[in-house]
Design a protein around this motif. Structure first.
Motif, mmCIF file in Angstrom:
data_model
loop_
_atom_site.group_PDB
_atom_site.id
_atom_site.type_symbol
_atom_site.label_atom_id
_atom_site.label_comp_id
_atom_site.label_asym_id
_atom_site.label_seq_id
_atom_site.Cartn_x
_atom_site.Cartn_y
_atom_site.Cartn_z
ATOM 1 N N ARG A 55 15.456 14.113 10.511
ATOM 2 C CA ARG A 55 16.136 14.077 9.218
ATOM 3 C C ARG A 55 15.579 12.965 8.334
ATOM 4 N N ALA A 56 15.339 11.796 8.947
ATOM 5 C CA ALA A 56 14.769 10.678 8.167
ATOM 6 C C ALA A 56 13.354 10.998 7.717
ATOM 7 N N GLN A 57 12.598 11.683 8.551
ATOM 8 C CA GLN A 57 11.233 12.044 8.192
ATOM 9 C C GLN A 57 11.206 13.011 7.005
ATOM 10 N N VAL A 58 12.133 13.933 6.954
ATOM 11 C CA VAL A 58 12.221 14.879 5.831
ATOM 12 C C VAL A 58 12.534 14.141 4.534
ATOM 13 N N GLU A 59 13.446 13.204 4.633
ATOM 14 C CA GLU A 59 13.793 12.425 3.443
ATOM 15 C C GLU A 59 12.598 11.623 2.945
ATOM 16 N N THR A 60 11.867 11.026 3.892
ATOM 17 C CA THR A 60 10.687 10.250 3.496
ATOM 18 C C THR A 60 9.645 11.122 2.823
ATOM 19 N N ASN A 61 9.427 12.313 3.362
ATOM 20 C CA ASN A 61 8.440 13.232 2.775
ATOM 21 C C ASN A 61 8.837 13.625 1.351
ATOM 22 N N GLN A 62 10.115 13.851 1.135
ATOM 23 C CA GLN A 62 10.586 14.209 -0.192
ATOM 24 C C GLN A 62 10.348 13.062 -1.191
ATOM 25 N N LYS A 63 10.614 11.846 -0.708
ATOM 26 C CA LYS A 63 10.390 10.684 -1.579
ATOM 27 C C LYS A 63 8.913 10.495 -1.891
ATOM 28 N N GLU A 64 8.080 10.723 -0.881
ATOM 29 C CA GLU A 64 6.640 10.594 -1.136
ATOM 30 C C GLU A 64 6.153 11.621 -2.155
ATOM 31 N N GLN A 65 6.697 12.842 -2.132
ATOM 32 C CA GLN A 65 6.320 13.854 -3.109
ATOM 33 C C GLN A 65 6.731 13.444 -4.526
ATOM 34 N N THR A 121 -16.856 0.353 -10.624
ATOM 35 C CA THR A 121 -16.808 0.026 -12.060
ATOM 36 C C THR A 121 -15.499 -0.602 -12.477
ATOM 37 N N GLY A 122 -14.519 -0.534 -11.614
ATOM 38 C CA GLY A 122 -13.249 -1.121 -11.958
ATOM 39 C C GLY A 122 -12.258 -0.976 -10.818
ATOM 40 N N VAL A 123 -10.984 -1.289 -11.209
ATOM 41 C CA VAL A 123 -9.915 -1.273 -10.206
ATOM 42 C C VAL A 123 -8.708 -0.607 -10.832
ATOM 43 N N SER A 124 -8.090 0.304 -10.029
ATOM 44 C CA SER A 124 -6.818 0.872 -10.459
ATOM 45 C C SER A 124 -5.716 0.205 -9.666
ATOM 46 N N VAL A 125 -4.626 -0.143 -10.386
ATOM 47 C CA VAL A 125 -3.511 -0.849 -9.747
ATOM 48 C C VAL A 125 -2.243 -0.063 -10.019
ATOM 49 N N ILE A 126 -1.591 0.322 -8.953
ATOM 50 C CA ILE A 126 -0.338 1.053 -9.059
ATOM 51 C C ILE A 126 0.719 0.256 -8.335
ATOM 52 N N SER A 127 1.786 -0.043 -9.016
ATOM 53 C CA SER A 127 2.873 -0.821 -8.434
ATOM 54 C C SER A 127 4.154 -0.037 -8.582
ATOM 55 N N ARG A 128 4.870 0.047 -7.499
ATOM 56 C CA ARG A 128 6.109 0.817 -7.525
ATOM 57 C C ARG A 128 7.199 0.073 -6.752
ATOM 58 N N ASP A 129 8.414 0.429 -7.116
ATOM 59 C CA ASP A 129 9.571 -0.137 -6.432
ATOM 60 C C ASP A 129 9.796 0.665 -5.134
ATOM 61 N N VAL A 130 9.577 0.003 -4.015
ATOM 62 C CA VAL A 130 9.699 0.686 -2.711
ATOM 63 C C VAL A 130 10.842 0.106 -1.898
ATOM 64 N N THR A 131 11.808 -0.453 -2.640
ATOM 65 C CA THR A 131 12.933 -1.079 -1.909
ATOM 66 C C THR A 131 13.625 -0.073 -1.006
ATOM 67 N N GLU A 132 13.956 1.076 -1.584
ATOM 68 C CA GLU A 132 14.652 2.092 -0.781
ATOM 69 C C GLU A 132 13.761 2.605 0.343
ATOM 70 N N THR A 133 12.493 2.800 0.038
ATOM 71 C CA THR A 133 11.565 3.294 1.068
ATOM 72 C C THR A 133 11.409 2.293 2.207
ATOM 73 N N VAL A 134 11.250 1.011 1.829
ATOM 74 C CA VAL A 134 11.084 -0.015 2.874
ATOM 75 C C VAL A 134 12.324 -0.096 3.730
ATOM 76 N N VAL A 135 13.475 -0.049 3.026
ATOM 77 C CA VAL A 135 14.719 -0.113 3.808
ATOM 78 C C VAL A 135 14.815 1.077 4.758
ATOM 79 N N GLN A 175 12.301 2.875 5.908
ATOM 80 C CA GLN A 175 11.285 2.726 6.959
ATOM 81 C C GLN A 175 11.723 1.736 8.030
ATOM 82 N N GLN A 176 12.341 0.664 7.569
ATOM 83 C CA GLN A 176 12.847 -0.304 8.556
ATOM 84 C C GLN A 176 13.886 0.353 9.470
#
Length: 799
Positions: free
Chosen positions: A510-520, A621-635, A637-638
């Motif tokens: 169940r947790a894995q399904v939720e994570t996959n949905q968030k990643e999408q 030629t350069g760098v792409s930087v993507i920053s996102r709030d992963v508080t819920e994801t980290v929690v 994942q923990q």
């Protein structure tokens, strides 16, 4: 007249010589017939005894003695009787003699048939182990044939030999009557002659004739007694012309008296009487000596056989009476065996620690009789140590007739002395040594005694082995009962673990399904996300920036636009921090960093992805930087990591194998036990691998059927037998579907394999021990007693 007198004397002497010749002829005719017939009867009886002994014991010595009896005695005696045919034809007995010869030939054929049947019993191993009921019946049939067919024929032949002796005696009687007639004629002639010359030689003639007639009278009386089968009490020695006749007749009478004494002693069973008939010379003397020797040997063997049989019966009863205690059994056997074989000392050593290493096994003195205690201060004897240890090591009987001086001393109240013989007999059952029996005696052990002692030792070894097996059986029964209780407890614990494992597995899916949905959701278009996205070139100038980042900096009073240099809008400390990160990406490294920050809204986690931008030539030629709030994801994942750790701890703490697959047969999880078993075959098993890539092709169809059943929503258990090396493992496989809690849809399948080999072996061993215990109880009557107690207990419960 003197000439006439001399002539008459000459005639008398001539007639006396003729009389002596006739008497000698009479003896030559009578004695061979009587001797041959007598020997024939004894030889036939002896052959019957030897044949019976061969049937009962199977010993080749009896068969050899039987052949020698026929070849050396019966056949020659038959030939002697055959030589009497010319003499007996005169009496009309030739047909009777020919019938006797035919009966002897038929008897030989019948006895030869019996010998061949007994040899067949020998070849089938009957006499080494007479437990085959069919062979026992065969021996019984042969014995009945011997008693019903051959024994009557032997009896009939003995009766015919008696008739032959009677015929010979009749011939002798007729010859004696003729001799008496000749004697009467001689007497009448002498009287007539003496009457003619009585005038001139009455005195001398009377004296000579009276002496002659007196001698002849004694000879006639002796011959009559012999003819009647009686032996004359005394034969007077004459001093005239018949002196040598009376001397020979007297010698013959003495020899016949010795024959009579010999027959009486043999009839009484006394074969040790020293009587030498005919000085053991001549055909009759040698035959009588041989008959005496043979009968003496047979009697001795009968006594030894009776002694052995009585001993077997005695010790069999002794072992049955003392089968409850090994110590009491050994004490009783030692005491009775020493007395029975007329030994002086005896001891029994039993093997201890035989279930451990052979180096730690030893013989322990269990029973002794008439031994000095100081000789056995050390009661433990190891293999090869001393004569007892040597007998154990060689597994063979040792007979010592040259006993060392200080080995053992047999003492009594009057003193002590060294024994003459020591016998060591291993107590063995099917080559398994149970102990050693030691006997010491002042006399040598006879061969039949040694054979008897070996058999008693074998029976004692079997009794000791049975007693020990009974003790081990009871111990194993108790252990199996304890093991069964432990198995039941372990099975209950495993069931509980499985329930917890299934619950944890459902939570993980169940947790894995939720994570996959968030990643999408996180992979949506840049401007439709809350993530901040921007890109810079090698001069740290912004080339791309999304609306979320612009709004973020705008709230801080900074206008962030394409072409802005980062170092111009960041403080120096922040610039140095971000510059190090940009340089890593400009060097070609792709990485992400999760940072934790604390504020009024609590702890937040952001994840920044640094990706080098590479042109078509592969240059950064350069760098792409993507920053996102992963508080819920980290929690989350923990939380998943904690649950994953719990699940791994559960599935990796057992020897059972566990894994789960999705609907595409990809491995979701596998415990260390399963990975280790695949690693033994050189196969790496990792999450995400297709399970069929790891299995042998011949196993695909079998396991696919099982996986499809579980993926179809079926829960089931199967049992398998898997060969592993030189062993076969019994495996219990649990297959269960993995369901989505919300939709109830099957998302995968879990497979757990449990090794139940030890449990199955324990159950089978328990059942086998219960069967053995039941047989043991039935053999001693305990089963019926327990059943009766059970019925009484049920009756009491019902009341």
């Amino acid at each position: 007249m003197g000439f006439i007198t001399a002539l008459l004397l000459f005639l008398v002497l001539w007639q006396s010589q003729q009389l002596e010749k006739k008497k000698t002829l009479l003896l030559e005719q009578y004695q061979p017939a009587q001797q041959a017939a007598t020997q024939l009867g004894g030889s036939l009886h002896k052959s019957m005894l030897l044949l019976t002994a061969f049937l009962e014991t199977g010993k080749e010595t009896y068969r050899a003695d039987w052949e020698r009896s026929w070849e050396g005695q019966i056949v020659p005696e038959k030939e002697v009787i055959t030589a009497l045919v010319p003499q007996l034809e005169q009496a009309g007995s030739s047909r009777f003699l020919q019938l006797l010869q035919g009966e002897i030939a038929a008897l030989q054929q019948q006895q030869q048939s019996i010998v061949e049947q007994v040899q067949q019993l020998q070849n089938s191993g009957f006499y080494s182990s007479s437990t085959d009921e069919r062979l026992l019946y065969r021996q019984k049939d042969i014995r009945e044939q011997l008693q019903k067919e051959i024994l009557p024929r032997v009896t009939a032949l003995n009766e015919q030999t008696v008739l032959l002796i009677t015929q010979a005696q009749n011939l002798s009687r007729e010859a004696s009557q003729k001799l008496e007639a000749d004697l009467a004629l001689l007497r009448n002639g002498a009287i007539a002659a003496f009457i003619l010359c009585i005038i001139l030689g009455v005195g001398l003639g009377y004296f000579l004739i009276s002496q002659l007639f007196r001698s002849l009278y004694h000879i006639k009386r002796a011959v009559k007694e012999l003819r009647r089968g009686n032996l004359p009490e005394e034969i007077r020695q004459s001093k005239n012309e018949t002196a040598h006749i009376t001397a020979e007749l007297k010698m013959l009478t003495q020899h016949l008296q010795q024959v009579e004494q010999l027959a009486l002693r043999i009839g009484e069973g006394n074969f040790d009487q020293n009587i030498d008939a005919f000085e053991n010379e001549g055909a009759l003397g040698e035959s009588l000596a041989s008959m005496k020797s043979s009968l003496s040997r047979i009697a001795m063997e009968d006594r030894q056989r009776n002694w052995v049989n009585e001993g077997f019966a005695k010790f069999g009863d002794l072992m049955r009476e003392n089968n409850q205690s090994i110590s009491a059994l050994c004490d009783a056997v030692t005491r009775q065996l020493v007395k029975y074989v007329n030994a002086n000392q005896g001891a029994i050593f039993l093997l201890e620690n035989e279930d451990t290493e052979m180096e730690s096994a030893y013989l322990n003195l269990t029973a002794c009789y008439a031994y000095e205690k100081k000789k056995y201060v050390n009661k433990q004897i190891f293999k090869g140590e001393g004569l007892v240890g040597q007998a154990w090591q060689e597994k063979d009987t040792l007979l010592i007739n040259d006993v060392p001086e200080e080995y053992i001393n047999i003492r009594s109240g009057l003193g002590g002395s060294n024994p003459k013989a020591i016998l060591m007999v291993p107590l063995a059952v099917n080559e398994d040594i149970q102990g050693v029996l030691e006997l010491a005696s002042f006399r040598d052990f006879e061969e039949y005694q040694i054979t008897f002692i070996k058999k008693v030792a074998e029976n004692l070894a079997a009794a000791v082995a049975n007693a020990r097996n009974n003790e081990r059986t009871l111990s194993l029964l108790e252990e199996s009962q304890e093991l069964a209780e432990a198995m039941r407890a372990q099975e209950e614990e495993m069931r509980q673990n499985m329930e917890e494992l299934e619950a944890t597995q459902e939570e993980m899916v169940r947790a894995q399904v939720e994570t996959n949905q968030k990643e999408q959701n996180l992979n949506s278009v840049i401007n439709n996300t809350t993530d901040t996205i921007f890109a810079i070139d090698r001069d740290y100038r912004i080339t791309v920036v999304n609306q979320v980042l612009k709004e973020k900096y705008k709230s801080m009073g900074i206008m962030l636009e394409t072409g802005t240099y980062i170092h111009e809008i960041l403080p120096e400390a922040a610039w140095q921090k971000w510059k190090a990160r940009y340089d890593r990406a400009l060097a070609g490294e792709q990485y992400s960093i999760i940072e934790e920050s604390s504020g009024s809204k609590g702890t937040k986690y952001s994840q920044t992805y640094h990706n080098p931008i590479v042109d078509e030539n592969g240059a950064v030629t350069g760098v792409s930087v993507i920053s996102r709030d992963v508080t819920e994801t980290v929690v989350n994942q923990q939380l998943i990591q904690r649950k994953q750790s719990t699940l791994n701890a559960i599935i990796n703490s057992t020897d059972d194998t566990y894994f789960a697959i999705d609907t595409d047969y990809r491995i979701l999880i596998a415990n260390k036990t399963l990975k280790g078993r695949f690693a033994l075959s050189g196969i790496s098993l990792e999450e995400g691998d297709n399970i069929f890539d790891k299995l042998a092709k011949e196993q695909h169809a079998y396991w696919k059927n099982l996986y499809d059943r579980a993926l179809g929503g079926e829960s089931f258990v199967i049992n398998q037998e898997r060969p592993v090396g030189d062993k076969v493992l019994f495996i219990e496989v649990y297959c269960n579907p993995i369901l989505d809690e919300e939709s109830g849809k099957v998302m995968g399948a879990s497979v757990m394999s449990k090794d139940i080999t030890r449990w199955k072996s324990a159950i089978e061993e328990k059942e086998a021990r219960e069967q053995e215990l039941k047989k043991l109880r039935q053999s001693i009557g305990l089963e019926e007693s327990l059943e009766e107690q059970g019925k009484n207990g049920q009756n009491r419960k019902s009341r």
